[in-house]
Design a protein around this motif. Structure first.
Motif, PDB file in Angstrom:
ATOM      1  N   PHE A 178       0.822  -1.209   0.000  1.00 42.02           N
ATOM      2  CA  PHE A 178       0.000   0.000   0.000  1.00 42.02           C
ATOM      3  C   PHE A 178       0.855   1.257   0.000  1.00 42.02           C
ATOM      4  O   PHE A 178       0.363   2.354  -0.272  1.00 42.02           O
ATOM      5  CB  PHE A 178      -0.929  -0.016   1.224  1.00 42.02           C
ATOM      6  N   ALA A 182      -0.079   5.012  -1.150  1.00 45.14           N
ATOM      7  CA  ALA A 182      -0.090   6.156  -0.242  1.00 45.14           C
ATOM      8  C   ALA A 182       0.751   7.298  -0.803  1.00 45.14           C
ATOM      9  O   ALA A 182       0.336   8.464  -0.795  1.00 45.14           O
ATOM     10  CB  ALA A 182       0.418   5.740   1.136  1.00 45.14           C
ATOM     11  N   LEU A 185      -1.030   8.829  -3.755  1.00 46.93           N
ATOM     12  CA  LEU A 185      -2.191   9.607  -3.315  1.00 46.93           C
ATOM     13  C   LEU A 185      -1.751  10.977  -2.812  1.00 46.93           C
ATOM     14  O   LEU A 185      -2.385  11.989  -3.110  1.00 46.93           O
ATOM     15  CB  LEU A 185      -2.961   8.850  -2.229  1.00 46.93           C
ATOM     16  N   VAL A 209      -9.793   0.602 -13.546  1.00 45.97           N
ATOM     17  CA  VAL A 209     -10.414  -0.461 -12.768  1.00 45.97           C
ATOM     18  C   VAL A 209     -11.120  -1.459 -13.696  1.00 45.97           C
ATOM     19  O   VAL A 209     -10.963  -2.674 -13.569  1.00 45.97           O
ATOM     20  CB  VAL A 209     -11.404   0.115 -11.744  1.00 45.97           C
TER      21      VAL A 209
ATOM     22  N   LEU B  55      -5.873  -1.158  -6.931  1.00 50.19           N
ATOM     23  CA  LEU B  55      -5.577  -1.491  -5.539  1.00 50.19           C
ATOM     24  C   LEU B  55      -6.517  -0.757  -4.591  1.00 50.19           C
ATOM     25  O   LEU B  55      -7.045  -1.348  -3.648  1.00 50.19           O
ATOM     26  CB  LEU B  55      -4.121  -1.148  -5.188  1.00 50.19           C
ATOM     27  N   ILE B  56      -6.741   0.531  -4.816  1.00 46.92           N
ATOM     28  CA  ILE B  56      -7.503   1.295  -3.829  1.00 46.92           C
ATOM     29  C   ILE B  56      -9.007   1.282  -4.074  1.00 46.92           C
ATOM     30  O   ILE B  56      -9.780   1.639  -3.189  1.00 46.92           O
ATOM     31  CB  ILE B  56      -7.019   2.758  -3.732  1.00 46.92           C
ATOM     32  N   LEU B  57      -9.424   0.874  -5.272  1.00 51.16           N
ATOM     33  CA  LEU B  57     -10.859   0.910  -5.553  1.00 51.16           C
ATOM     34  C   LEU B  57     -11.458  -0.470  -5.760  1.00 51.16           C
ATOM     35  O   LEU B  57     -12.663  -0.647  -5.646  1.00 51.16           O
ATOM     36  CB  LEU B  57     -11.140   1.754  -6.810  1.00 51.16           C
ATOM     37  N   ALA B  58     -10.637  -1.439  -6.121  1.00 48.61           N
ATOM     38  CA  ALA B  58     -11.201  -2.739  -6.507  1.00 48.61           C
ATOM     39  C   ALA B  58     -10.586  -3.911  -5.752  1.00 48.61           C
ATOM     40  O   ALA B  58     -10.545  -5.027  -6.249  1.00 48.61           O
ATOM     41  CB  ALA B  58     -11.031  -2.947  -8.018  1.00 48.61           C
ATOM     42  N   GLU B  63      -8.661  -1.312   1.812  1.00 51.24           N
ATOM     43  CA  GLU B  63      -7.810  -0.491   0.952  1.00 51.24           C
ATOM     44  C   GLU B  63      -8.496   0.809   0.584  1.00 51.24           C
ATOM     45  O   GLU B  63      -7.875   1.881   0.572  1.00 51.24           O
ATOM     46  CB  GLU B  63      -7.443  -1.270  -0.330  1.00 51.24           C
ATOM     47  N   ALA B  66      -8.601   3.060   3.676  1.00 56.22           N
ATOM     48  CA  ALA B  66      -7.250   3.533   3.969  1.00 56.22           C
ATOM     49  C   ALA B  66      -6.841   4.614   2.979  1.00 56.22           C
ATOM     50  O   ALA B  66      -6.168   5.582   3.339  1.00 56.22           O
ATOM     51  CB  ALA B  66      -6.263   2.375   3.941  1.00 56.22           C
ATOM     52  N   ALA B  67      -7.257   4.466   1.718  1.00 54.17           N
ATOM     53  CA  ALA B  67      -6.947   5.474   0.708  1.00 54.17           C
ATOM     54  C   ALA B  67      -7.624   6.798   1.056  1.00 54.17           C
ATOM     55  O   ALA B  67      -7.014   7.867   0.963  1.00 54.17           O
ATOM     56  CB  ALA B  67      -7.395   5.001  -0.674  1.00 54.17           C
ATOM     57  N   GLY B  86      -1.415   6.346   6.343  1.00 52.36           N
ATOM     58  CA  GLY B  86      -2.059   5.508   5.337  1.00 52.36           C
ATOM     59  C   GLY B  86      -1.668   4.045   5.486  1.00 52.36           C
ATOM     60  O   GLY B  86      -2.528   3.151   5.488  1.00 52.36           O
ATOM     61  N   VAL B  90      -4.096   0.866   6.671  1.00 53.08           N
ATOM     62  CA  VAL B  90      -4.411  -0.320   5.875  1.00 53.08           C
ATOM     63  C   VAL B  90      -4.072  -1.587   6.657  1.00 53.08           C
ATOM     64  O   VAL B  90      -4.807  -2.587   6.591  1.00 53.08           O
ATOM     65  CB  VAL B  90      -3.703  -0.293   4.494  1.00 53.08           C
ATOM     66  N   VAL B  91      -2.991  -1.552   7.417  1.00 48.88           N
ATOM     67  CA  VAL B  91      -2.648  -2.732   8.221  1.00 48.88           C
ATOM     68  C   VAL B  91      -3.741  -2.989   9.252  1.00 48.88           C
ATOM     69  O   VAL B  91      -4.228  -4.121   9.426  1.00 48.88           O
ATOM     70  CB  VAL B  91      -1.277  -2.539   8.910  1.00 48.88           C
ATOM     71  N   ARG B  94      -7.088  -4.001   7.507  1.00 49.48           N
ATOM     72  CA  ARG B  94      -7.031  -5.364   6.970  1.00 49.48           C
ATOM     73  C   ARG B  94      -7.231  -6.373   8.085  1.00 49.48           C
ATOM     74  O   ARG B  94      -7.893  -7.392   7.922  1.00 49.48           O
ATOM     75  CB  ARG B  94      -5.696  -5.598   6.257  1.00 49.48           C
TER      76      ARG B  94
END
Lengths: 251, 98
Positions: A178, A182, A185, A209, B55-58, B63, B66-67, B86, B90-91, B94
């Motif tokens: 991640f 991050a 972003l 996506v 990763l952040i949407l799907a 995730e 966290a985003a 961030g 996510v940790v 999850r």
């Protein structure tokens, strides 16, 4: 006269120190998050039969994590030379857009220096350089202080990973997968210029996506970026540039 | 080093540099109209978001949340702090919601 030269040198040195400090500060999160992936890549490469020297050569001449992971994935006996090179080209096609996007910030650089610098244009280097160029001005001291430490870290850690095997089993367990999200972003937040300039991003994300679930490999990146760029063209600023106004020409 | 290994690495290196230098080279040659400029201006954000969108949407709620937290943190805090928050989010998420 000597005093003036001394003061001028001191001022320039101070400016350089400022550039280096800014670059290292910007680079820190990138290096910290890239290192585990470099170690992982190295250990994966070793599992596929590559030696530490070969891994070092690859990292030093390619310096592109995404394509190196794909290449290692495809590595086998016999070695699919053409297939791996083609996959590398496709995975890295986005760099064409990236090089084009950063070109304006390299406009004041001598050509040779620009072409040299482009060798080190990894994703994060590009993104941070772009932000630097937008906010202040992209200078060679900043760029070098930004790219060389990452380059050295990448080469060293991939080689270490190959030499010493399983140092990091699963970056995802620590959220390191991640980390890049991050970082990007945060960069996106700093690049935000309002909803009109942001709409292409929404389009790009949506297409990425969708493409990710429908198409193999890394096509989703190109398709997302291309659609976003198309939207950017559609929404292009109707105001002509001031220089064009003066010449009495529209665009 | 086996010759096919050397050849593969050389090919990868050339291909990669060609992509990095290619965009710059192309822009040197073309005179860009406003639509091309608009397109190029959109490219950085479009690439960055395309890279992370799956990763952040799907992936999962952790995730995506966290985003969102990262973006909020980035609006107020220095970059490094936002990144740490961030990753920490996510940790945590999850572990909590998978």
């Amino acid at each position: 006269m000597n005093r003036e030269i001394a003061i001028d040198t001191e001022a320039r040195r101070g400016a350089w120190r400022g550039e280096v400090a800014a670059a290292l500060a910007d680079l820190l999160p990138v290096v910290v998050s890239a290192a585990p992936f470099a170690l992982l890549l190295g250990s994966l490469a070793a599992q596929k039969g590559l030696g530490a020297g070969e891994v070092l050569l690859m990292s030093a001449t390619v310096f592109a994590g995404g394509s190196q992971f794909v290449a290692i994935d495809l590595w086998g006996t016999p070695l699919a030379v053409a297939g791996i090179v083609l996959a590398t080209l496709l995975v890295n096609l986005r760099h064409v857009l990236m090089g084009a996007a950063i070109a304006p910030h390299l406009a004041h650089w001598p050509r040779a220096r620009a072409y040299g610098a482009l060798f080190l244009l990894a994703d994060e280097i590009w993104a941070l350089s772009l932000r630097r160029g937008t906010r202040i001005r992209l200078g060679p001291v900043y760029y070098l202080a930004l790219s060389v430490p990452l380059y050295l870290t990448w080469c060293a850690c991939t080689t270490l990973g190959a030499r010493f095997g399983h140092l990091i089993e699963d970056p995802a367990a620590w959220g390191f997968d991640f980390a890049f999200a991050a970082i990007f972003l945060c960069l996106l937040v700093s690049l935000w210029q309002g909803p009109r300039r942001g709409l292409p991003w929404v389009v790009s994300a949506a297409v990425a996506v969708a493409a990710h679930s429908l198409l193999p490999g890394v096509w989703y990146i190109l398709l997302g970026a291309a659609t976003g760029a198309a939207m950017g063209a559609l929404l292009a600023d109707p105001e002509p540039l001031p220089s064009e106004k003066e010449r009495g020409r529209g665009t | 080093m086996a010759p096919d290994v050397a050849l593969t690495i050389a090919g990868m290196a050339l291909a990669t540099y060609a992509t990095r230098a290619g965009g710059y080279w192309l822009v040197q040659r073309a005179r860009l109209g406003r639509r091309a400029r608009g397109a190029l201006e959109a490219v950085p954000g479009a690439i960055l978001i395309a890279l992370i969108a799956p990763l952040i949407l799907a992936t999962g709620p952790a995730e995506t949340l966290a985003a969102a937290i990262t973006v909020l943190a980035a609006l107020r805090l220095p970059t490094l702090a936002a990144i740490v928050i961030g990753i920490g989010s996510v940790v945590l998420l999850r572990a909590l919601i998978g």
